[in-house]
Motif scaffolding. Structure first.
Motif, PDB file in Angstrom:
ATOM      1  N   LYS A 268       5.613  13.327  -6.567  1.00 34.80           N
ATOM      2  CA  LYS A 268       4.405  13.042  -7.357  1.00 34.80           C
ATOM      3  C   LYS A 268       4.111  11.548  -7.392  1.00 34.80           C
ATOM      4  CE  LYS A 268       4.509  17.050 -10.472  1.00 34.80           C
ATOM      5  NZ  LYS A 268       4.634  17.507 -11.891  1.00 34.80           N
ATOM      6  N   PHE A 269       5.174  10.764  -7.513  1.00 35.27           N
ATOM      7  CA  PHE A 269       5.008   9.313  -7.540  1.00 35.27           C
ATOM      8  C   PHE A 269       4.480   8.808  -6.198  1.00 35.27           C
ATOM      9  CE2 PHE A 269       6.896   5.051  -6.845  1.00 35.27           C
ATOM     10  CZ  PHE A 269       6.270   4.366  -7.892  1.00 35.27           C
ATOM     11  N   ALA A 270       5.119   9.222  -5.105  1.00 33.77           N
ATOM     12  CA  ALA A 270       4.732   8.732  -3.780  1.00 33.77           C
ATOM     13  C   ALA A 270       3.332   9.199  -3.394  1.00 33.77           C
ATOM     14  CB  ALA A 270       5.748   9.196  -2.740  1.00 33.77           C
ATOM     15  N   GLU A 271       2.936  10.363  -3.864  1.00 31.62           N
ATOM     16  CA  GLU A 271       1.621  10.911  -3.535  1.00 31.62           C
ATOM     17  C   GLU A 271       0.489  10.010  -4.044  1.00 31.62           C
ATOM     18  OE1 GLU A 271      -1.034  13.256  -1.771  1.00 31.62           O
ATOM     19  OE2 GLU A 271       1.118  13.686  -1.687  1.00 31.62           O
ATOM     20  N   ARG A 272       0.753   9.275  -5.108  1.00 30.11           N
ATOM     21  CA  ARG A 272      -0.285   8.427  -5.703  1.00 30.11           C
ATOM     22  C   ARG A 272      -0.737   7.320  -4.762  1.00 30.11           C
ATOM     23  NH1 ARG A 272       1.970   6.695 -11.527  1.00 30.11           N
ATOM     24  NH2 ARG A 272      -0.093   5.770 -11.623  1.00 30.11           N
ATOM     25  N   PHE A 273       0.086   6.968  -3.782  1.00 24.84           N
ATOM     26  CA  PHE A 273      -0.218   5.840  -2.903  1.00 24.84           C
ATOM     27  C   PHE A 273      -0.617   6.279  -1.505  1.00 24.84           C
ATOM     28  CE2 PHE A 273       3.047   4.892  -6.033  1.00 24.84           C
ATOM     29  CZ  PHE A 273       2.411   3.894  -6.752  1.00 24.84           C
ATOM     30  N   SER A 274      -0.786   7.579  -1.326  1.00 27.16           N
ATOM     31  CA  SER A 274      -1.098   8.124  -0.011  1.00 27.16           C
ATOM     32  C   SER A 274      -2.553   7.950   0.416  1.00 27.16           C
ATOM     33  CB  SER A 274      -0.725   9.607   0.031  1.00 27.16           C
ATOM     34  OG  SER A 274      -0.895  10.133   1.319  1.00 27.16           O
ATOM     35  N   PRO A 275      -3.546   8.090  -0.475  1.00 30.33           N
ATOM     36  CA  PRO A 275      -4.952   7.996  -0.045  1.00 30.33           C
ATOM     37  C   PRO A 275      -5.269   6.662   0.627  1.00 30.33           C
ATOM     38  CG  PRO A 275      -4.819   8.926  -2.245  1.00 30.33           C
ATOM     39  CD  PRO A 275      -3.443   8.444  -1.909  1.00 30.33           C
ATOM     40  N   ALA A 276      -6.247   6.716   1.540  1.00 25.88           N
ATOM     41  CA  ALA A 276      -6.599   5.540   2.334  1.00 25.88           C
ATOM     42  C   ALA A 276      -7.124   4.390   1.485  1.00 25.88           C
ATOM     43  CB  ALA A 276      -7.644   5.931   3.378  1.00 25.88           C
ATOM     44  N   ASP A 277      -7.712   4.699   0.333  1.00 25.51           N
ATOM     45  CA  ASP A 277      -8.287   3.636  -0.498  1.00 25.51           C
ATOM     46  C   ASP A 277      -7.273   3.036  -1.479  1.00 25.51           C
ATOM     47  OD1 ASP A 277      -8.003   5.771  -2.198  1.00 25.51           O
ATOM     48  OD2 ASP A 277     -10.033   5.687  -3.033  1.00 25.51           O
ATOM     49  N   ARG A 278      -5.977   3.325  -1.259  1.00 24.47           N
ATOM     50  CA  ARG A 278      -4.948   2.835  -2.172  1.00 24.47           C
ATOM     51  C   ARG A 278      -4.130   1.707  -1.550  1.00 24.47           C
ATOM     52  NH1 ARG A 278      -5.060   3.605  -7.280  1.00 24.47           N
ATOM     53  NH2 ARG A 278      -2.914   4.322  -7.591  1.00 24.47           N
ATOM     54  N   ASP A 279      -4.769   0.913  -0.710  1.00 27.57           N
ATOM     55  CA  ASP A 279      -4.070  -0.196  -0.055  1.00 27.57           C
ATOM     56  C   ASP A 279      -3.439  -1.141  -1.063  1.00 27.57           C
ATOM     57  OD1 ASP A 279      -4.732   0.776   2.407  1.00 27.57           O
ATOM     58  OD2 ASP A 279      -6.328  -0.659   2.804  1.00 27.57           O
ATOM     59  N   ALA A 280      -4.230  -1.573  -2.042  1.00 28.63           N
ATOM     60  CA  ALA A 280      -3.739  -2.547  -3.018  1.00 28.63           C
ATOM     61  C   ALA A 280      -2.607  -1.960  -3.849  1.00 28.63           C
ATOM     62  CB  ALA A 280      -4.888  -3.008  -3.924  1.00 28.63           C
ATOM     63  N   ALA A 281      -2.738  -0.698  -4.226  1.00 31.78           N
ATOM     64  CA  ALA A 281      -1.699  -0.056  -5.026  1.00 31.78           C
ATOM     65  C   ALA A 281      -0.404   0.071  -4.233  1.00 31.78           C
ATOM     66  CB  ALA A 281      -2.175   1.315  -5.502  1.00 31.78           C
ATOM     67  N   PHE A 282      -0.522   0.442  -2.953  1.00 33.06           N
ATOM     68  CA  PHE A 282       0.674   0.580  -2.125  1.00 33.06           C
ATOM     69  C   PHE A 282       1.344  -0.780  -1.919  1.00 33.06           C
ATOM     70  CE2 PHE A 282       2.806   0.792   2.063  1.00 33.06           C
ATOM     71  CZ  PHE A 282       3.723   1.794   1.773  1.00 33.06           C
ATOM     72  N   ALA A 283       0.553  -1.809  -1.661  1.00 24.94           N
ATOM     73  CA  ALA A 283       1.123  -3.153  -1.502  1.00 24.94           C
ATOM     74  C   ALA A 283       1.821  -3.594  -2.775  1.00 24.94           C
ATOM     75  CB  ALA A 283       0.016  -4.146  -1.133  1.00 24.94           C
ATOM     76  N   THR A 284       1.248  -3.232  -3.918  1.00 27.31           N
ATOM     77  CA  THR A 284       1.848  -3.612  -5.195  1.00 27.31           C
ATOM     78  C   THR A 284       3.176  -2.912  -5.416  1.00 27.31           C
ATOM     79  OG1 THR A 284      -0.308  -4.072  -6.207  1.00 27.31           O
ATOM     80  CG2 THR A 284       1.525  -3.615  -7.700  1.00 27.31           C
ATOM     81  N   VAL A 285       3.211  -1.608  -5.214  1.00 27.60           N
ATOM     82  CA  VAL A 285       4.442  -0.867  -5.514  1.00 27.60           C
ATOM     83  C   VAL A 285       5.549  -1.225  -4.532  1.00 27.60           C
ATOM     84  CG1 VAL A 285       4.046   1.244  -4.149  1.00 27.60           C
ATOM     85  CG2 VAL A 285       5.276   1.376  -6.324  1.00 27.60           C
ATOM     86  N   THR A 286       5.214  -1.446  -3.264  1.00 29.82           N
ATOM     87  CA  THR A 286       6.252  -1.852  -2.310  1.00 29.82           C
ATOM     88  C   THR A 286       6.750  -3.262  -2.624  1.00 29.82           C
ATOM     89  OG1 THR A 286       4.544  -2.571  -0.726  1.00 29.82           O
ATOM     90  CG2 THR A 286       5.431  -0.349  -0.474  1.00 29.82           C
ATOM     91  N   HIS A 347       0.000   1.533   9.826  1.00 23.82           N
ATOM     92  CA  HIS A 347      -0.723   2.589   9.093  1.00 23.82           C
ATOM     93  C   HIS A 347       0.028   3.924   9.151  1.00 23.82           C
ATOM     94  CE1 HIS A 347      -4.032  -0.238   8.823  1.00 23.82           C
ATOM     95  NE2 HIS A 347      -3.997  -0.394  10.131  1.00 23.82           N
ATOM     96  N   LEU A 348       1.325   3.855   8.875  1.00 20.23           N
ATOM     97  CA  LEU A 348       2.138   5.063   8.841  1.00 20.23           C
ATOM     98  C   LEU A 348       1.935   5.798   7.515  1.00 20.23           C
ATOM     99  CD1 LEU A 348       5.431   3.581  10.365  1.00 20.23           C
ATOM    100  CD2 LEU A 348       3.518   4.688  11.563  1.00 20.23           C
ATOM    101  N   ASP A 349       2.558   6.939   7.392  1.00 20.72           N
ATOM    102  CA  ASP A 349       2.434   7.764   6.188  1.00 20.72           C
ATOM    103  C   ASP A 349       3.097   7.063   5.006  1.00 20.72           C
ATOM    104  OD1 ASP A 349       2.933   9.746   4.146  1.00 20.72           O
ATOM    105  OD2 ASP A 349       2.566  11.299   5.645  1.00 20.72           O
ATOM    106  N   ARG A 350       2.299   6.677   4.024  1.00 23.00           N
ATOM    107  CA  ARG A 350       2.828   5.918   2.894  1.00 23.00           C
ATOM    108  C   ARG A 350       3.732   6.752   2.012  1.00 23.00           C
ATOM    109  NH1 ARG A 350      -3.058   3.559   1.113  1.00 23.00           N
ATOM    110  NH2 ARG A 350      -3.406   2.200   2.919  1.00 23.00           N
ATOM    111  N   LYS A 351       3.318   7.970   1.764  1.00 22.64           N
ATOM    112  CA  LYS A 351       4.132   8.836   0.915  1.00 22.64           C
ATOM    113  C   LYS A 351       5.508   9.025   1.529  1.00 22.64           C
ATOM    114  CE  LYS A 351       4.479  13.547  -0.903  1.00 22.64           C
ATOM    115  NZ  LYS A 351       3.818  14.877  -1.039  1.00 22.64           N
ATOM    116  N   GLN A 352       5.551   9.299   2.826  1.00 20.72           N
ATOM    117  CA  GLN A 352       6.831   9.528   3.472  1.00 20.72           C
ATOM    118  C   GLN A 352       7.685   8.260   3.470  1.00 20.72           C
ATOM    119  OE1 GLN A 352       7.806  12.673   4.465  1.00 20.72           O
ATOM    120  NE2 GLN A 352       9.774  11.591   4.465  1.00 20.72           N
TER     121      GLN A 352
END
Length: 367
Positions: A268-286, A347-352
């Motif tokens: 559930k947590f990883a799924e939040r960063f999967s959408p294409a428009d979540r670049d900033a969120a993914f960069a933040t969490v990583t 641009h790999l699978d963020r959730k994975q």
């Protein structure tokens, strides 16, 4: 995004519009002393971490100089001003805030219409007119000023063009260079500038600024954001904007459960960063994961407990540091860093990628 690059978001104003500046008294005094002694340097290099106020100081200096030292004048021609502050209703302040002052030129990365993002560097096309601009007579009879934000983003040709101007500075012209990583600058550029080093802010200053710009935040959240930001109000505001504190709290909860992984919660947590428009969120969490693991490694190496940003993370670090030696945690930190870098770049699978990171940490604790 750094504080120097932020657009107005209703809370924190752009540096060109910000009349509030704290935490760097010595840097401000150095500029003021140079002005009052009639020995204003033609080039200033403002150095320090992102988000501590370098751009805000650059515009503060520009407003002060372009207003002739404020209402008091300077040195031989009037009482010496005691600070660089210029009131927000001052005409010079208003024109700079609106980007319409004829004696101020700002060099920064340009927006790429094709890629729909800022360019990765400042190109020579952006600086071709700097020399001509600075050599002209000031439109208002005073100084001409160029702000480069940031100088460590200049490509080689652009840096050489700036160097040429610095080597033959015109009279009554000033260049203010902002640098997050001054080591990237040409040594010849650094040698021709008067350097001001801006350190990180105190925790109470970040908490106070968060109260000013985000008055709806409660004190506990401001304190936690201050801990995550490590002295950078820009980072604190960026984290607030993208929900970084919520991400961090949930991430630490998942880390604290290891090695007994809550797989459903991880998904559930990883799924939040999967959408294409979540670049900033993914960069933040990583970035937050990288930062947390770095703190774990420092704790394992020194035995000195880090500040606990949220309740429960210190016991988690203690358990993890106890089950594996330092070199194992350094190895997994490097692997996760490489994984996240590849995920962003290819641009790999963020959730994975996030799930793989949790799995690596779980396996490290079990082995």
């Amino acid at each position: 995004m750094a504080i120097e690059e932020q657009e107005d978001d209703g809370a924190f104003p752009q540096p060109r519009r910000n009349d509030h500046f704290i935490g760097h008294t010595e840097a401000e005094k150095t500029v003021l002393d140079a002005w009052n002694s009639q020995r204003m340097h033609h080039a200033w290099l403002l150095c320090g971490p992102r988000g501590v106020g370098k751009a805000t100081l650059a515009y503060r200096i520009a407003r002060f100089v372009l207003s002739g030292g404020g209402d008091q004048g300077a040195g031989l021609f009037g009482d010496c001003p005691e600070g660089l502050h210029i009131d927000a209703d001052n005409p010079v302040f208003r024109r700079i805030a609106g980007g319409g002052h004829g004696d101020l030129k700002v060099i920064e990365r340009q927006y790429d219409e094709k890629k729909k993002r800022l360019q990765g560097e400042i190109t020579v096309d952006s600086v071709r007119t700097v020399g001509n601009f600075m050599s002209k007579t000031a439109a208002e009879g005073g100084w001409r000023i160029v702000i480069v934000d940031a100088a460590d983003e200049l490509n080689r040709n652009a840096a050489n063009a700036i160097l040429k101007v610095l080597e033959e500075p015109p009279a009554n012209a000033m260049m203010i260079l902002i640098a997050h990583q001054p080591g990237k600058l040409l040594p010849t550029i650094r040698s021709r500038c008067r350097r001001l080093n801006l350190g990180v802010l105190e925790d109470h200053q970040v908490v106070g600024l968060l109260g000013r710009y985000c008055p709806d935040l409660d004190l506990d959240d401001r304190d936690a954001l201050s801990g995550l930001a490590e002295g950078s109000i820009g980072r604190a505001l960026q984290l607030h904007d993208v929900g970084g504190l919520e991400f961090y709290t949930e991430m630490v909860r998942l880390l604290a459960a290891l090695p007994d992984a809550d797989v459903l919660a991880q998904h559930k947590f990883a799924e939040r960063f999967s959408p294409a428009d979540r670049d900033a969120a993914f960069a933040t969490v990583t970035g937050l994961l990288h930062w947390w693991l770095g703190r774990l490694i420092r704790f394992a190496a020194t035995g000195q407990a880090p500040r606990e940003v949220i309740e429960g993370e210190l016991p988690a670090m203690q358990r993890m540091a106890a089950v594996q030696p330092l070199d194992q945690w350094i190895e997994v930190w490097e692997k996760i860093s490489e994984l996240m870098s590849a995920t962003r770049g290819l641009h790999l699978d963020r959730k994975q990628a996030l799930l793989n990171a949790f799995f690596m940490l779980e396996e490290t604790m079990r082995n």
